[in-house]
Design a protein around this motif. Sequence first.
Motif, PDB file in Angstrom:
ATOM      1  N   ALA A  57       0.818  -1.212   0.000  1.00  0.00           N
ATOM      2  CA  ALA A  57       0.000   0.000   0.000  1.00  0.00           C
ATOM      3  C   ALA A  57       0.851   1.260   0.000  1.00  0.00           C
ATOM      4  N   LEU A  58       2.083   1.163   0.513  1.00  0.00           N
ATOM      5  CA  LEU A  58       2.969   2.334   0.548  1.00  0.00           C
ATOM      6  C   LEU A  58       3.317   2.812  -0.860  1.00  0.00           C
ATOM      7  N   ALA A  59       3.279   1.900  -1.826  1.00  0.00           N
ATOM      8  CA  ALA A  59       3.630   2.265  -3.203  1.00  0.00           C
ATOM      9  C   ALA A  59       2.615   3.212  -3.816  1.00  0.00           C
ATOM     10  N   LEU A  60       1.411   3.280  -3.253  1.00  0.00           N
ATOM     11  CA  LEU A  60       0.367   4.143  -3.807  1.00  0.00           C
ATOM     12  C   LEU A  60       0.549   5.605  -3.415  1.00  0.00           C
ATOM     13  N   GLU A  61       1.343   5.840  -2.398  1.00  0.00           N
ATOM     14  CA  GLU A  61       1.539   7.201  -1.916  1.00  0.00           C
ATOM     15  C   GLU A  61       2.174   8.073  -2.997  1.00  0.00           C
ATOM     16  N   GLY A  62       1.426   9.083  -3.467  1.00  0.00           N
ATOM     17  CA  GLY A  62       1.939  10.005  -4.465  1.00  0.00           C
ATOM     18  C   GLY A  62       2.082   9.414  -5.854  1.00  0.00           C
ATOM     19  N   ALA A  63       1.486   8.238  -6.089  1.00  0.00           N
ATOM     20  CA  ALA A  63       1.625   7.588  -7.400  1.00  0.00           C
ATOM     21  C   ALA A  63       0.953   8.422  -8.487  1.00  0.00           C
ATOM     22  N   GLU A  64       1.524   8.391  -9.665  1.00  0.00           N
ATOM     23  CA  GLU A  64       0.915   9.073 -10.798  1.00  0.00           C
ATOM     24  C   GLU A  64      -0.274   8.290 -11.338  1.00  0.00           C
ATOM     25  N   ARG A  65      -0.133   6.950 -11.313  1.00  0.00           N
ATOM     26  CA  ARG A  65      -1.155   6.125 -11.949  1.00  0.00           C
ATOM     27  C   ARG A  65      -1.219   4.764 -11.274  1.00  0.00           C
ATOM     28  N   VAL A  66      -2.422   4.293 -11.025  1.00  0.00           N
ATOM     29  CA  VAL A  66      -2.658   2.948 -10.505  1.00  0.00           C
ATOM     30  C   VAL A  66      -3.511   2.213 -11.525  1.00  0.00           C
ATOM     31  N   ILE A  67      -3.033   1.063 -11.985  1.00  0.00           N
ATOM     32  CA  ILE A  67      -3.766   0.262 -12.968  1.00  0.00           C
ATOM     33  C   ILE A  67      -4.028  -1.105 -12.359  1.00  0.00           C
ATOM     34  N   ASN A  68      -5.298  -1.406 -12.106  1.00  0.00           N
ATOM     35  CA  ASN A  68      -5.650  -2.682 -11.496  1.00  0.00           C
ATOM     36  C   ASN A  68      -6.132  -3.659 -12.560  1.00  0.00           C
ATOM     37  N   LEU A  69      -5.337  -4.699 -12.781  1.00  0.00           N
ATOM     38  CA  LEU A  69      -5.659  -5.749 -13.746  1.00  0.00           C
ATOM     39  C   LEU A  69      -5.869  -7.089 -13.054  1.00  0.00           C
ATOM     40  N   ALA A  70      -5.953  -7.070 -11.721  1.00  0.00           N
ATOM     41  CA  ALA A  70      -5.995  -8.309 -10.955  1.00  0.00           C
ATOM     42  C   ALA A  70      -7.315  -9.038 -11.134  1.00  0.00           C
ATOM     43  N   LYS A  99      -9.390   1.069  -0.356  1.00  0.00           N
ATOM     44  CA  LYS A  99      -9.069   1.380   1.036  1.00  0.00           C
ATOM     45  C   LYS A  99      -7.651   1.940   1.158  1.00  0.00           C
ATOM     46  N   ALA A 100      -6.727   1.372   0.398  1.00  0.00           N
ATOM     47  CA  ALA A 100      -5.343   1.834   0.452  1.00  0.00           C
ATOM     48  C   ALA A 100      -5.220   3.250  -0.093  1.00  0.00           C
ATOM     49  N   ILE A 101      -5.939   3.554  -1.167  1.00  0.00           N
ATOM     50  CA  ILE A 101      -5.909   4.906  -1.724  1.00  0.00           C
ATOM     51  C   ILE A 101      -6.519   5.899  -0.740  1.00  0.00           C
ATOM     52  N   ALA A 102      -7.605   5.506  -0.084  1.00  0.00           N
ATOM     53  CA  ALA A 102      -8.261   6.394   0.888  1.00  0.00           C
ATOM     54  C   ALA A 102      -7.341   6.734   2.049  1.00  0.00           C
ATOM     55  N   ALA A 103      -6.395   5.848   2.362  1.00  0.00           N
ATOM     56  CA  ALA A 103      -5.486   6.065   3.486  1.00  0.00           C
ATOM     57  C   ALA A 103      -4.235   6.857   3.112  1.00  0.00           C
ATOM     58  N   VAL A 106      -0.912  11.511   0.219  1.00  0.00           N
ATOM     59  CA  VAL A 106      -0.921  12.094  -1.126  1.00  0.00           C
ATOM     60  C   VAL A 106      -1.481  11.019  -2.058  1.00  0.00           C
ATOM     61  N   PRO A 107      -2.765  11.062  -2.355  1.00  0.00           N
ATOM     62  CA  PRO A 107      -3.389   9.977  -3.130  1.00  0.00           C
ATOM     63  C   PRO A 107      -2.937   9.973  -4.586  1.00  0.00           C
ATOM     64  N   PRO A 108      -3.059   8.830  -5.255  1.00  0.00           N
ATOM     65  CA  PRO A 108      -2.721   8.750  -6.684  1.00  0.00           C
ATOM     66  C   PRO A 108      -3.592   9.697  -7.504  1.00  0.00           C
ATOM     67  N   LYS A 109      -3.035  10.158  -8.616  1.00  0.00           N
ATOM     68  CA  LYS A 109      -3.787  11.056  -9.489  1.00  0.00           C
ATOM     69  C   LYS A 109      -4.850  10.315 -10.286  1.00  0.00           C
ATOM     70  N   LEU A 110      -4.563   9.061 -10.628  1.00  0.00           N
ATOM     71  CA  LEU A 110      -5.452   8.314 -11.523  1.00  0.00           C
ATOM     72  C   LEU A 110      -5.513   6.857 -11.104  1.00  0.00           C
ATOM     73  N   TRP A 111      -6.723   6.323 -11.034  1.00  0.00           N
ATOM     74  CA  TRP A 111      -6.939   4.902 -10.752  1.00  0.00           C
ATOM     75  C   TRP A 111      -7.747   4.327 -11.905  1.00  0.00           C
ATOM     76  N   ALA A 153     -17.870   2.591  -5.981  1.00  0.00           N
ATOM     77  CA  ALA A 153     -18.308   2.823  -4.607  1.00  0.00           C
ATOM     78  C   ALA A 153     -17.148   3.111  -3.666  1.00  0.00           C
ATOM     79  N   ALA A 154     -15.927   2.825  -4.104  1.00  0.00           N
ATOM     80  CA  ALA A 154     -14.759   3.051  -3.245  1.00  0.00           C
ATOM     81  C   ALA A 154     -14.642   4.533  -2.896  1.00  0.00           C
ATOM     82  N   ALA A 155     -14.577   4.825  -1.613  1.00  0.00           N
ATOM     83  CA  ALA A 155     -14.545   6.213  -1.130  1.00  0.00           C
ATOM     84  C   ALA A 155     -13.113   6.735  -1.131  1.00  0.00           C
ATOM     85  N   VAL A 156     -12.657   7.166  -2.289  1.00  0.00           N
ATOM     86  CA  VAL A 156     -11.295   7.696  -2.409  1.00  0.00           C
ATOM     87  C   VAL A 156     -11.360   9.223  -2.496  1.00  0.00           C
ATOM     88  N   PRO A 157     -10.245   9.905  -2.220  1.00  0.00           N
ATOM     89  CA  PRO A 157     -10.237  11.371  -2.303  1.00  0.00           C
ATOM     90  C   PRO A 157     -10.618  11.865  -3.689  1.00  0.00           C
TER      91      PRO A 157
END
Length: 338
Positions: A57-70, A99-103, A106-111, A153-157
Amino acid sequence: MNPQIVIFGANGFLGRYFARHYQGQGREVVCVARHREGWSGDGMFLEWDGRTMGPWALALEGAERVINLAGRSVNCRYDARNRRQIMESRVDSTRVIGKAIAACKVPPKLWMNSSTATFYRHAEDRPQDEWEGEPGEGFSVDVARAWEEAFFAAAVPGATRKVALRTGMVLAYEDGTVFEVLRHLTRRGLGGRMGKGDQRVSWIHMEDFIAAIEFIAAEPWRDGVYNLTAPEHPTNRELMQTFREQQGAPFGLPATRWMLEIGAQVMKTETELVTKSRWADPRRLREEGFRWRWPKLETALADLEARHGLEGFFYQPDHRSAGVRVWTPGKKAAAGSR
């Protein structure tokens, strides 16, 4: 500072190509998956279980982009156990990423979160687009709806933009993928229509798939749902005819429904993967100005024939080295390279 690109499901088919693409651009790439098997070796690898918070989850801090393919592969028999795993692997992973982004401080710019073009109902007369398309019925549609519901529904910033990717069949010459399997069948005289043959096929060349992701990411107002497919929607009969022409196969034996059922049981997969009609129109990409490099199936197949595997896809000849081929990440292969 080079904000990282975080890819979940990075050891899967799509994840490997994204990791290599971004690594070739000189980006900081973080690859997250349940295990290292299948990982391309690009970027930094982090392990997770797809359900609970962890050091990843620490890798999401300030990330430019998160791509979930899981998500567990749908190339299996849809028994109760596999259905449960297919559903839970998508919904649980999406929820825990939220949940990780909400925590994040500095949240990611794009999910960006995977979804599927299987979402839509089958219409005989027209394709289904993001604005007017209607959901269909069945297990695959139930998965798509639950997947997207968990995502939106994920409550992200508010600073984190969300995009759901309703993706058709992504074509690349990778062993075990749709392109390779259909190519294999065609070369053995089994490249005829499957079932009735009138079911529509939504597909996209891997190069256009990656380019579409970059296109969507480029503008901060692009959010919500996007269909990621080529603008051309052949029937299964037309798809297989194009494969036969590409492979120089003079004929292709058709496969009736009962033949497909037997074959699916032997291969431990489901006939729905080839008999279900998927007719998704990439209306938003088209209207917002995206340009496909490979809009036609025949030219897409011809290009992929010369780009076998991850290495072949990203090969670029070095003209300074007297014709000796070297690998240049992030660039298109030359025709004829293998």
